[in-house]
Design an enzyme around this catalytic site. Structure first.
Site, mmCIF file in Angstrom:
data_model
loop_
_atom_site.group_PDB
_atom_site.id
_atom_site.type_symbol
_atom_site.label_atom_id
_atom_site.label_comp_id
_atom_site.label_asym_id
_atom_site.label_seq_id
_atom_site.Cartn_x
_atom_site.Cartn_y
_atom_site.Cartn_z
ATOM 1 N N LYS A 1 0.824 -1.346 -0.273
ATOM 2 C CA LYS A 1 0.443 -0.248 -0.295
ATOM 3 C C LYS A 1 1.302 0.893 0.144
ATOM 4 O O LYS A 1 0.374 2.080 -0.829
ATOM 5 C CB LYS A 1 -0.611 0.085 0.992
ATOM 6 C CG LYS A 1 -0.466 -0.213 2.228
ATOM 7 C CD LYS A 1 -0.289 -1.580 2.659
ATOM 8 C CE LYS A 1 0.740 -2.451 3.716
ATOM 9 N NZ LYS A 1 0.470 -2.692 4.636
ATOM 10 N N GLU B 1 -5.349 -5.610 -5.150
ATOM 11 C CA GLU B 1 -6.495 -5.897 -4.633
ATOM 12 C C GLU B 1 -5.889 -5.765 -3.382
ATOM 13 O O GLU B 1 -6.065 -5.838 -1.914
ATOM 14 C CB GLU B 1 -7.090 -7.534 -5.561
ATOM 15 C CG GLU B 1 -7.697 -7.589 -4.140
ATOM 16 C CD GLU B 1 -9.303 -6.774 -4.565
ATOM 17 O OE1 GLU B 1 -10.251 -6.707 -5.563
ATOM 18 O OE2 GLU B 1 -9.780 -6.089 -2.945
ATOM 19 N N VAL C 1 -5.208 -3.364 0.568
ATOM 20 C CA VAL C 1 -5.819 -2.416 0.898
ATOM 21 C C VAL C 1 -7.016 -3.548 1.193
ATOM 22 O O VAL C 1 -8.109 -4.116 1.209
ATOM 23 C CB VAL C 1 -7.390 -1.130 0.338
ATOM 24 C CG1 VAL C 1 -7.967 -0.919 1.276
ATOM 25 C CG2 VAL C 1 -6.505 -0.501 -0.170
ATOM 26 N N ILE D 1 -9.746 -9.201 2.047
ATOM 27 C CA ILE D 1 -11.070 -8.593 1.751
ATOM 28 C C ILE D 1 -11.418 -8.113 0.331
ATOM 29 O O ILE D 1 -10.572 -7.607 -0.328
ATOM 30 C CB ILE D 1 -11.623 -7.215 2.581
ATOM 31 C CG1 ILE D 1 -11.953 -7.733 3.455
ATOM 32 C CG2 ILE D 1 -12.871 -6.899 2.048
ATOM 33 C CD1 ILE D 1 -12.057 -6.099 4.765
ATOM 34 N N GLY E 1 1.857 -11.301 13.657
ATOM 35 C CA GLY E 1 2.214 -10.917 12.266
ATOM 36 C C GLY E 1 1.510 -10.109 11.492
ATOM 37 O O GLY E 1 1.071 -9.456 10.004
ATOM 38 N N GLU F 1 3.133 -3.194 10.384
ATOM 39 C CA GLU F 1 3.918 -3.753 10.100
ATOM 40 C C GLU F 1 5.144 -3.477 10.044
ATOM 41 O O GLU F 1 5.584 -3.555 11.579
ATOM 42 C CB GLU F 1 4.076 -1.852 9.576
ATOM 43 C CG GLU F 1 2.358 -1.958 8.644
ATOM 44 C CD GLU F 1 2.566 -2.171 7.382
ATOM 45 O OE1 GLU F 1 3.913 -2.170 6.818
ATOM 46 O OE2 GLU F 1 1.534 -2.990 7.383
ATOM 47 N N LYS G 1 -4.262 3.515 2.385
ATOM 48 C CA LYS G 1 -5.033 2.560 2.190
ATOM 49 C C LYS G 1 -6.378 3.732 1.939
ATOM 50 O O LYS G 1 -7.053 3.388 0.855
ATOM 51 C CB LYS G 1 -5.501 2.043 3.525
ATOM 52 C CG LYS G 1 -4.892 0.609 3.301
ATOM 53 C CD LYS G 1 -4.768 -0.131 4.996
ATOM 54 C CE LYS G 1 -3.173 -1.563 4.719
ATOM 55 N NZ LYS G 1 -3.787 -2.279 6.215
HETATM 56 N N1 HSE Z 1 0.062 -3.743 8.998
HETATM 57 C C1 HSE Z 1 -1.043 -4.033 7.903
HETATM 58 C C2 HSE Z 1 -2.497 -4.131 8.984
HETATM 59 C C3 HSE Z 1 -0.922 -5.102 7.201
HETATM 60 O O1 HSE Z 1 -2.031 -4.016 10.282
HETATM 61 O O2 HSE Z 1 -3.899 -3.279 9.145
HETATM 62 C C4 HSE Z 1 -1.501 -5.002 7.018
HETATM 63 O O3 HSE Z 1 -2.337 -4.208 5.283
#
Ligand code: HSE
Length: 409
Positions: A100, A124, A127, A131, A182, A185, A200
């Site tokens: 992103k 895709e 964002v 989904i 996980g 970021e 996003k």
């Molecule tokens: N670090 C992002 C989040 C990962 O927590 O939404 C997915 O874009």
């Protein structure tokens, strides 16, 4: 057989390889051809991987391999992803990405290059993780003028806020848990300071309104200042606190766009979206509200969207998917101080509620135990006027402990 390369073997990249291997038959049945992972780019060694022999540390091996038609960029960050993606497109390879940061910073340019080279650039997974949102907006909702988009777009912060609301967990402990799972970021500041959600909503706004919206042009606040006390007051008022990315088309054609924590009414469709789930409401002029919900972060949900884009590129090796927006200069965005909303304030000091009433006019209030602290919600007002009135309130001796927008959601 279509040969593909994957650049990056982190959380998402390893998920992409895993799905391509474990869902080989399913994907073959859908595409009618085998998708073959020819190369995986990563600086680390993965001797136990079932495709250990296909790892390379050298990007030139991918760019110079004419058999590789589709490249998945799942490295994250701008460097070297931007350079690699541009070179892949210019070499006539379609590129799909979950990045992103890359799309929000360079989407218009990369879409233009893809158009010139007659290849595809799909994103895709950038964002909403797993989904489907880019393709539905670009295709299924194309008949609509989009009046508004509002979403919970960051799984990490939503996970943290949920743990604070439901378990009374402290901010730092919840962040650590999100990192261990996980979702976060590499540098979690991008999550908790709102930059990831901002990127996003910029991508969705660019897609909806046809002009690139750069993150620097969007007022962004994160959740680091949210306390358990705010969470509890919000609950008493009938709200939950969520980090919201929001863009609204105004009469006259400009857009009002922001990323900030907001009090969301418990009756809103976005109020019950918890943990790492994301929810995105798209208000079309024909459809009215359409709401998308699912896992917005995590290995397999995000990889699922990347693999779907790989399959789409394999289907369309000789055709272009129509995804496009022009470059933008920010002139279509209003100053965030001209945006209007009600404000929640947590205050302390003697007679703070009476003082708030004197400054803001009619407010709804809750006074805390002992009366030393209170929270009020103002009527809707221009944000710039709110800032001036907040100074007046301080000048009268009230301390403002927090100020959060009340979302009209
Ligand atoms: N670090 C992002 C989040 C990962 O927590 O939404 C997915 O874009």
């Amino acid at each position: 057989m279509v040969s593909v390369a994957i650049m990056g073997h982190g959380v998402v990249g390893s998920g992409v390889a895993e799905i391509l291997l474990t869902h080989k038959q399913k994907l073959f049945a859908s595409l009618g051809e085998e998708i073959h992972i020819k190369k995986v780019l990563d600086l680390r060694e993965f001797p136990d991987s079932p495709i250990a022999d296909r790892f390379t540390k050298d990007f030139e091996e991918i760019i110079n391999d004419r058999e590789i038609r589709v490249v998945a960029e799942v490295m994250g960050g701008l460097n070297p992803a931007y350079d690699f993606v541009k070179r892949c497109l210019k070499a006539g390879k379609s590129v799909v990405t979950s990045n992103k940061e890359l799309v929000a910073a360079h989407g218009a340019e990369l879409l233009e290059i893809a158009g010139e080279e007659n290849v595809n650039f799909l994103f895709e997974a950038s964002v909403g993780g797993g989904i489907p949102i880019i393709r539905p907006m670009n295709q299924c909702l194309v008949a609509n003028n989009v009046n508004e988009i509002a979403g919970i777009l960051n799984g990490t912060t939503n996970f943290i806020l949920t743990k604070m609301i439901e378990d009374g967990m402290q901010f730092e402990d919840a962040l650590k848990l999100a990192q261990d799972l996980g979702f976060a970021e590499r540098n979690p500041a991008a999550d908790i300071e709102g930059h990831d959600a901002c990127r996003k909503i910029c991508i969705l706004a660019s897609l909806a309104y046809g002009k690139h919206v750069y993150p620097d042009a969007v007022h962004t606040e994160g959740i680091t200042g949210i306390t358990l006390e705010d969470v509890k007051y919000a609950e008493k008022f009938g709200y939950v606190i969520k980090l919201i990315g929001k863009v609204k088309k105004l009469e006259g054609g400009k857009i009002d766009i922001i990323t900030a924590p907001m009090l969301v009414p418990t009756t809103s469709q976005l109020a019950n979206i918890d943990n790492e789930f994301n929810g995105i409401m798209v208000r079309g002029d024909c459809t009215d509200d359409v709401v998308f919900y699912g896992k917005g972060a995590g290995k397999l949900p995000t990889a699922s969207a990347v693999v779907a884009d790989i399959v789409d590129c394999c289907y369309h090796l000789k055709a272009r998917r129509h995804v496009f927006w022009a470059d933008g200069n920010g002139e279509n965005i209003i100053d965030y101080k001209d945006s209007e909303c009600a404000m929640y304030l947590r205050v302390s000091g003697s007679d703070a509620v009476s003082k708030a009433k004197a400054v803001f006019g009619e407010v709804t209030s809750i006074t805390g135990k002992g009366g030393a602290r209170a929270a009020v919600i103002t009527q809707s007002l221009r944000y710039g006027d709110f800032l001036e009135k907040a100074e007046e309130l301080k000048a009268q001796g009230a301390e403002i402990l927090s100020a959060i927008r009340v979302g009209d959601l």
